[in-house]
Design a protein around this motif. Sequence first.
Motif, PDB file in Angstrom:
ATOM      1  N   ALA A 148      -1.405   3.951   3.730  1.00  0.00           N
ATOM      2  CA  ALA A 148      -1.092   2.729   4.549  1.00  0.00           C
ATOM      3  C   ALA A 148      -1.040   1.924   4.136  1.00  0.00           C
ATOM      4  O   ALA A 148      -0.387   1.080   4.544  1.00  0.00           O
ATOM      5  N   SER A 149      -1.910   1.327   3.312  1.00  0.00           N
ATOM      6  CA  SER A 149      -1.279  -0.056   1.992  1.00  0.00           C
ATOM      7  C   SER A 149      -0.406  -0.130   1.244  1.00  0.00           C
ATOM      8  O   SER A 149       0.458  -0.952   2.017  1.00  0.00           O
ATOM      9  N   ILE A 171     -16.498   5.050   2.472  1.00  0.00           N
ATOM     10  CA  ILE A 171     -15.079   5.593   1.241  1.00  0.00           C
ATOM     11  C   ILE A 171     -14.500   5.547   1.819  1.00  0.00           C
ATOM     12  O   ILE A 171     -13.336   5.415   1.146  1.00  0.00           O
ATOM     13  N   GLN A 172     -14.493   4.930   3.521  1.00  0.00           N
ATOM     14  CA  GLN A 172     -12.952   4.056   4.072  1.00  0.00           C
ATOM     15  C   GLN A 172     -11.897   3.371   2.929  1.00  0.00           C
ATOM     16  O   GLN A 172     -13.455   2.584   2.559  1.00  0.00           O
ATOM     17  N   TYR A 173     -11.695   3.197   2.980  1.00  0.00           N
ATOM     18  CA  TYR A 173     -10.846   1.762   2.561  1.00  0.00           C
ATOM     19  C   TYR A 173     -11.121   1.124   3.535  1.00  0.00           C
ATOM     20  O   TYR A 173     -11.453   0.874   5.160  1.00  0.00           O
ATOM     21  N   MET A 184      -4.610   4.618   9.673  1.00  0.00           N
ATOM     22  CA  MET A 184      -6.045   3.867   9.323  1.00  0.00           C
ATOM     23  C   MET A 184      -7.156   4.463  10.139  1.00  0.00           C
ATOM     24  O   MET A 184      -8.635   4.106   9.800  1.00  0.00           O
ATOM     25  N   PHE A 242      -7.422  -2.971   1.096  1.00  0.00           N
ATOM     26  CA  PHE A 242      -6.487  -2.598   1.822  1.00  0.00           C
ATOM     27  C   PHE A 242      -5.182  -3.323   1.155  1.00  0.00           C
ATOM     28  O   PHE A 242      -3.902  -3.284   1.373  1.00  0.00           O
ATOM     29  N   ALA A 270       2.484  -0.770   4.254  1.00  0.00           N
ATOM     30  CA  ALA A 270       2.496  -2.293   4.468  1.00  0.00           C
ATOM     31  C   ALA A 270       3.485  -2.625   3.770  1.00  0.00           C
ATOM     32  O   ALA A 270       4.437  -4.027   4.218  1.00  0.00           O
ATOM     33  N   LEU A 271       3.223  -2.642   2.272  1.00  0.00           N
ATOM     34  CA  LEU A 271       3.201  -3.295   1.810  1.00  0.00           C
ATOM     35  C   LEU A 271       4.984  -3.441   0.519  1.00  0.00           C
ATOM     36  O   LEU A 271       5.816  -4.471   1.280  1.00  0.00           O
ATOM     37  N   GLY A 282      -9.790   7.432   8.550  1.00  0.00           N
ATOM     38  CA  GLY A 282     -11.361   6.783   8.144  1.00  0.00           C
ATOM     39  C   GLY A 282     -11.204   7.870   6.938  1.00  0.00           C
ATOM     40  O   GLY A 282     -11.688   7.592   6.010  1.00  0.00           O
ATOM     41  N   SER A 283     -10.031   7.839   6.838  1.00  0.00           N
ATOM     42  CA  SER A 283     -10.043   8.982   5.526  1.00  0.00           C
ATOM     43  C   SER A 283      -9.010   7.372   3.904  1.00  0.00           C
ATOM     44  O   SER A 283      -8.448   6.820   4.458  1.00  0.00           O
ATOM     45  N   SER A 284     -10.160   7.860   2.689  1.00  0.00           N
ATOM     46  CA  SER A 284      -9.832   6.590   2.288  1.00  0.00           C
ATOM     47  C   SER A 284      -8.225   6.790   1.674  1.00  0.00           C
ATOM     48  O   SER A 284      -7.795   5.860   1.422  1.00  0.00           O
ATOM     49  N   PHE A 285      -7.989   8.234   1.577  1.00  0.00           N
ATOM     50  CA  PHE A 285      -6.461   8.285   0.647  1.00  0.00           C
ATOM     51  C   PHE A 285      -5.452   7.749   1.684  1.00  0.00           C
ATOM     52  O   PHE A 285      -4.096   7.371   1.401  1.00  0.00           O
ATOM     53  N   GLU A 286      -6.087   7.964   3.565  1.00  0.00           N
ATOM     54  CA  GLU A 286      -4.490   7.387   4.397  1.00  0.00           C
ATOM     55  C   GLU A 286      -4.709   6.063   3.927  1.00  0.00           C
ATOM     56  O   GLU A 286      -3.779   5.275   4.307  1.00  0.00           O
ATOM     57  N   GLY A 287      -6.020   5.489   4.456  1.00  0.00           N
ATOM     58  CA  GLY A 287      -5.790   4.202   3.945  1.00  0.00           C
ATOM     59  C   GLY A 287      -4.930   4.109   2.910  1.00  0.00           C
ATOM     60  O   GLY A 287      -4.269   2.671   3.352  1.00  0.00           O
ATOM     61  N   MET A 288      -5.066   4.279   1.580  1.00  0.00           N
ATOM     62  CA  MET A 288      -4.159   3.909   0.916  1.00  0.00           C
ATOM     63  C   MET A 288      -3.010   3.824   1.154  1.00  0.00           C
ATOM     64  O   MET A 288      -2.264   2.862  -0.124  1.00  0.00           O
ATOM     65  N   THR A 326     -12.459  14.870   9.323  1.00  0.00           N
ATOM     66  CA  THR A 326     -10.917  14.293   8.567  1.00  0.00           C
ATOM     67  C   THR A 326     -10.791  15.041   7.411  1.00  0.00           C
ATOM     68  O   THR A 326     -11.932  15.363   6.606  1.00  0.00           O
ATOM     69  N   ILE A 335       1.117   3.176  10.804  1.00  0.00           N
ATOM     70  CA  ILE A 335       0.042   2.281  10.090  1.00  0.00           C
ATOM     71  C   ILE A 335      -1.490   2.728  10.276  1.00  0.00           C
ATOM     72  O   ILE A 335      -2.364   3.245   9.431  1.00  0.00           O
ATOM     73  N   GLU A 395      -2.645  13.355  -3.914  1.00  0.00           N
ATOM     74  CA  GLU A 395      -2.792  12.280  -2.691  1.00  0.00           C
ATOM     75  C   GLU A 395      -2.889  11.088  -3.386  1.00  0.00           C
ATOM     76  O   GLU A 395      -2.041  10.429  -3.066  1.00  0.00           O
ATOM     77  N   GLY A 422     -11.221   3.908  12.330  1.00  0.00           N
ATOM     78  CA  GLY A 422     -12.126   4.368  10.988  1.00  0.00           C
ATOM     79  C   GLY A 422     -13.480   4.565  12.111  1.00  0.00           C
ATOM     80  O   GLY A 422     -13.679   5.175  13.334  1.00  0.00           O
ATOM     81  N   THR A 423     -14.795   4.868  10.929  1.00  0.00           N
ATOM     82  CA  THR A 423     -16.514   4.765  11.138  1.00  0.00           C
ATOM     83  C   THR A 423     -16.784   3.724  11.230  1.00  0.00           C
ATOM     84  O   THR A 423     -15.930   2.882  10.163  1.00  0.00           O
ATOM     85  N   MET A 468       1.387  -6.557   8.088  1.00  0.00           N
ATOM     86  CA  MET A 468       0.647  -6.110   7.347  1.00  0.00           C
ATOM     87  C   MET A 468      -1.096  -6.780   7.412  1.00  0.00           C
ATOM     88  O   MET A 468      -2.202  -6.190   7.288  1.00  0.00           O
TER      89      MET A 468
END
Lengths: 579, 301, 72
Positions: free
Chosen positions: B121-122, A472-474, B110, A479, B125-126, B113-119, A460, B106, B197, A357-358, A345
């Motif tokens: 992924a998080s 807006i990225q995570y 990441m 995370f 992982a957990l 760079g999409s926030s949903f995909e980051g979500m 994306t 994961i 999503e 990402g960016t 993790m």
Amino acid sequence: MKAYRQQRNNLTLHSITFVVQHAAMISVCVIQNSFAFLIAWEMIALTSFLVIIFEHEHIATIKAGINYLIQAHFSILFLMIGFIWVASKTGSYDFEAITSYSASIPVSASFMLFMFFFIGFAIKAGFVPFHTWLPYAHPAAPSHVSGIMSGVIIKIGIFGILRMLLLVKTDFTSVGYLILIVSLISGLYGVMLAIIQHNLKKLLAYHSIENIGIIGIGIGIGCIGTGTGNQVLAALGFAGALLHTLNHALFKSLLFYTAGNVYQATHTMDIEKLGGLIKRMPQTAVLFLIAAIAISGIPPFNGFVSEFIIYTGLYNWLSDASLLSLLAAIFSTMGLALIGGLAMMCFTKAFGVVFLGTARCELPSSCKEVPFLQLFPMYILAVFIVLIGLFPVSFISLLSQPVSLFIGTGSLMFNASQLNALNAIQPVSWASWILILLVISIFLVRRFVMSRHKISTGPTWGCGYVASTPKIQYTASSFVRTYSKLFAPFLLIGKHEEEIHGIIPSEGKYHTHPYDEVEKWLIDSPLKLNKSFMGRFLFLNNGKLQFYILYGVLFILAVLSIPLIYQNIYSFIGFLKQL
Amino acid sequence: MLSVLLIVIASIFFTGIIIRTKSLASGRKGPGIMQPVLDVIRLFRKGVVYSETTSFVFQIAPTIYFASVIMAMLVVPFGQSRGVLSFNGDFIFFAYVLALGKFFSIIAAMDTGSSFEGMGASREALYSMFAEPAFFILMGSLALLSGHTSFQEIFAALHIGSQISYALAALATFVLLMIAMIESSRMPIDDPKTHLELTMIHEVMILDNSGFDLGLIFTAGYLKFAIYGALIVNLFIGVIPYQYAIPSFFAIQFVMAVAIGLIESFMARFRMSHNPQFIVALTSVSLLIFFGVLLILQKFM
Amino acid sequence: MNLVIAFILVPFAGMLLIPFLKVNGKGIAAFVLLAINALISSYFAIQSLLGDAIVFTLPGSFITGDFTACFT
């Protein structure tokens, strides 16, 4: 880099201390005399201090350096007590005296003796709760020094523990259980704190604590094996620990060096501000990725091999009869599995946020790949990481000499081909080969299939949102948000929040400052108490010269008068003794 | 070798049966059982769209994910016959090679760079982090019970004799089934058919994959399910001869698929915040198995 | 034994040499000296890994006794 080059005198000092430090570290590993050992040990402490404070214009660096210096001297204090204890009883500073002396005293006393050495070396190695210097010293030091510190200096602590295990004759079973418990706590605590760090080098520093924990688990089960006469367990434990020591030196140095590249290119270590570096620095990113996979203990790289040996040891231990050892084995397995998951993790977070990402903030325009000569040493490390992963047998056979020292009797020659429990290493390496071949062949098939179809690019998929910005990225904090909520009882995260309100909303803010619970209780609270106690004597320090002269006169009088009343004191002590 | 063949065959039907069950339960006729496989074949023949944000990591990740699942499949045995690879501690390799696939899926999420995909992924992982100790404790208990440390030897040596061992087998089935659910992102941890999503885990991670890559990911998902199914079957068929073992393999896989379909039809997904508790509870169930094993071996004096 | 003395002398050589070099030279000198020391120590280390223990004694003072060092 330019800024570094302009400081001529600083560079001179740095280069010299670097050479001296290296010589001192090697000397520590060969010296057989405790007096000389302490001198070399002190040399490591002082030279490390000097190389850490290279950027001494920052107040945080000086603070971190002094923190390290003090803790390193606590380590020396404990070692000194141990060595002087032996020397005062035997009159010899030779290491052999430790063996003969510890064999002649009762087990509880030799256990105490071992504990002094253990604490002394554990401070250097960074076992919890003696780890608090690591997360400060590593980020403050320049990256090549952090790499050396994490890769080599803390390994000197491990070396010391192993050396003392060979020298001090004591009850190895209880020592083993003790090391096992301390290591499990170190491993879990280190990685738990690593996940919530925002500073890349601090994250890596906490990860060193975790890996020291894994090494310690190996040493612990090895000791228990030696203590209970289970030679297979001893061999597996020590072999795993030694191999992981080498492995950790390789991938952790690589991680710190790549972190240094990132710092050089972007001038920041705050991972929340980074992102998308894989496009600017592809080679650094690949090197970081290799090291990240290796440190998570994932095949086909070297981290898996050593963790596999330790796991094999733990499962082998299950065939032992006693209930206590069964429970210890299963909980260690559970801890090790959890450490593996948490490490994954942590490194998906680190790699994902820093390199993928960016960019979350504007990166400097000079942000580009570092020159090849700077990358070259990292490639050497990466090659070794891959080699140990793919040809573990030849590296493990190199371990036979040191491991057979620990197993003792020599009836069981530690050898990959002879030791039944270790014959799994060969198929593991085959499996790694098959895995790599499989990946390559699937990739070729994919390329062949895709060459006949249209490949296009687009933005994306934002799930319907069109005006997406990099913000807006995570982020790293988001995370690990669920994680940090779940593990909140173990973590200490300071929050600073400014909510958005009003008709014309002001800027909202959200900061988190991770802190260390152990540090708070073990370092900060005693310091506070000490400070408040010492504060009572502040009136003595009143800044008037007359008073200081008076103190001097009083002191001289006291010194002069002690011989006069010596007889009285002596008889008083005699009187006390009669009571 | 036999296990690989059986797993591949089972994986072809498995997801189709789940979907069919769900359709029947909701009163629809539903697609044919082969539909998921046909979907994959269709995907293999399609072009690909890559996001501008992504790098090469995104392109190699599905390949590595798929390869890791294949590697995991290679170590799974079937009753008396070994897996293609069989060695002491192969279940450690099994868990860690699957972790390699997860690592890449994961970071690929990441990478977009999409926030949903980051979500997603998080969460992935957990949850996989929590599921790992349960698997290792379960295998540890079985290793202790059988005295061996490789999949094939453990399963071959498992004798289900006394009443307590029935209970253990049931618990082990439960743990493995739930790990399978977590790993393949099904109910009650994750709902593959959710619309939003925000509430997805696995589905949201692969939003940007398309064409061949998506096909690989789907195939890997089908295989993963069949692999865990095979592990569960292995708990029971230890010494049974093949003419009974192979039909019972398919029967158990079929029952599992139908059960999953029914669960997904009549149950809602857990709340996201309850998932970790559930998965940690899984670890305690596997500890229960361990204590059961201690009881059988009469370690409590 | 000569190698051991060389090993001890290398840091002193560094102390004398490095202050008088230019910035690039400092780095190169430090690297070369480190490499020399690394080579010397790895020569002994590899021998001991392959099974030959090496022991040497350096004269010490009357307080400490002789310093023994060994690669085992």
